[in-house]
Design a protein around this motif. Structure first.
Motif, PDB file in Angstrom:
ATOM      1  N   LEU A 278       0.862  -1.213  -0.070  1.00 57.56           N
ATOM      2  CA  LEU A 278       0.220   0.041  -0.014  1.00 57.56           C
ATOM      3  C   LEU A 278       0.877   1.141  -0.087  1.00 57.56           C
ATOM      4  O   LEU A 278       0.385   2.376  -0.422  1.00 57.56           O
ATOM      5  N   THR A 279       1.331   0.958   0.261  1.00 55.41           N
ATOM      6  CA  THR A 279       2.848   2.120   0.820  1.00 55.41           C
ATOM      7  C   THR A 279       3.599   2.413  -0.678  1.00 55.41           C
ATOM      8  O   THR A 279       3.976   3.612  -1.187  1.00 55.41           O
ATOM      9  N   LEU A 280       4.221   1.572  -1.418  1.00 52.36           N
ATOM     10  CA  LEU A 280       4.912   1.694  -2.726  1.00 52.36           C
ATOM     11  C   LEU A 280       3.750   2.021  -3.658  1.00 52.36           C
ATOM     12  O   LEU A 280       3.782   3.144  -4.601  1.00 52.36           O
ATOM     13  N   MET A 281       1.782   1.671  -3.704  1.00 53.31           N
ATOM     14  CA  MET A 281       2.114   1.787  -4.623  1.00 53.31           C
ATOM     15  C   MET A 281       1.022   3.408  -4.163  1.00 53.31           C
ATOM     16  O   MET A 281       0.611   4.018  -5.164  1.00 53.31           O
ATOM     17  N   ARG A 282       1.117   3.591  -3.578  1.00 48.60           N
ATOM     18  CA  ARG A 282       0.476   5.755  -3.269  1.00 48.60           C
ATOM     19  C   ARG A 282       2.059   5.815  -2.941  1.00 48.60           C
ATOM     20  O   ARG A 282       1.655   7.427  -3.917  1.00 48.60           O
ATOM     21  N   LEU A 283       2.561   5.779  -3.254  1.00 46.24           N
ATOM     22  CA  LEU A 283       4.223   6.541  -3.696  1.00 46.24           C
ATOM     23  C   LEU A 283       4.425   6.345  -5.021  1.00 46.24           C
ATOM     24  O   LEU A 283       4.706   7.658  -5.656  1.00 46.24           O
ATOM     25  N   ILE A 284       4.264   5.378  -5.761  1.00 49.81           N
ATOM     26  CA  ILE A 284       3.585   5.281  -7.326  1.00 49.81           C
ATOM     27  C   ILE A 284       2.541   5.977  -8.090  1.00 49.81           C
ATOM     28  O   ILE A 284       3.044   6.558  -8.870  1.00 49.81           O
ATOM     29  N   ASP A 285       1.575   6.566  -7.500  1.00 50.88           N
ATOM     30  CA  ASP A 285       0.824   7.363  -7.608  1.00 50.88           C
ATOM     31  C   ASP A 285       0.829   9.327  -7.721  1.00 50.88           C
ATOM     32  O   ASP A 285       1.198  10.052  -8.422  1.00 50.88           O
ATOM     33  N   VAL A 286       1.750   8.649  -6.376  1.00 55.48           N
ATOM     34  CA  VAL A 286       2.471  10.437  -6.703  1.00 55.48           C
ATOM     35  C   VAL A 286       3.487  10.823  -7.156  1.00 55.48           C
ATOM     36  O   VAL A 286       3.695  12.376  -7.551  1.00 55.48           O
TER      37      VAL A 286
END
Length: 72
Positions: free
Chosen positions: A37-45
């Motif tokens: 979830l943390t990595l997906m959030r970073l990939i979105d931002v």
């Protein structure tokens, strides 16, 4: 929709009548772990900050941040 308790119609027959796959009846989704979830959030931002980064630059960026990622 499907009655898993013993009844007059077996699970196989219920699935056949409803045109469902039996594997979908028993499937229970697993929750995502915190690291994903943390990595997906970073990939979105990140693309909003650096839209010119390609996949190789994004990989290097996340590795510099300490994440174990591959290009794909």
């Amino acid at each position: 929709m499907i009655d898993l308790k013993p009844s007059r119609l077996s699970v196989v027959r219920q699935c056949t009548l409803l045109r469902l796959k039996r594997s979908g009846v028993y499937y229970r989704p697993m929750p995502e772990n915190v690291a994903n979830l943390t990595l997906m959030r970073l990939i979105d931002v990140q693309p909003l900050e650096t839209p010119y980064y390609g996949s190789r630059q994004m990989t290097r960026h996340f590795r510099r941040l300490g994440h174990e990622v591959g290009r794909k």
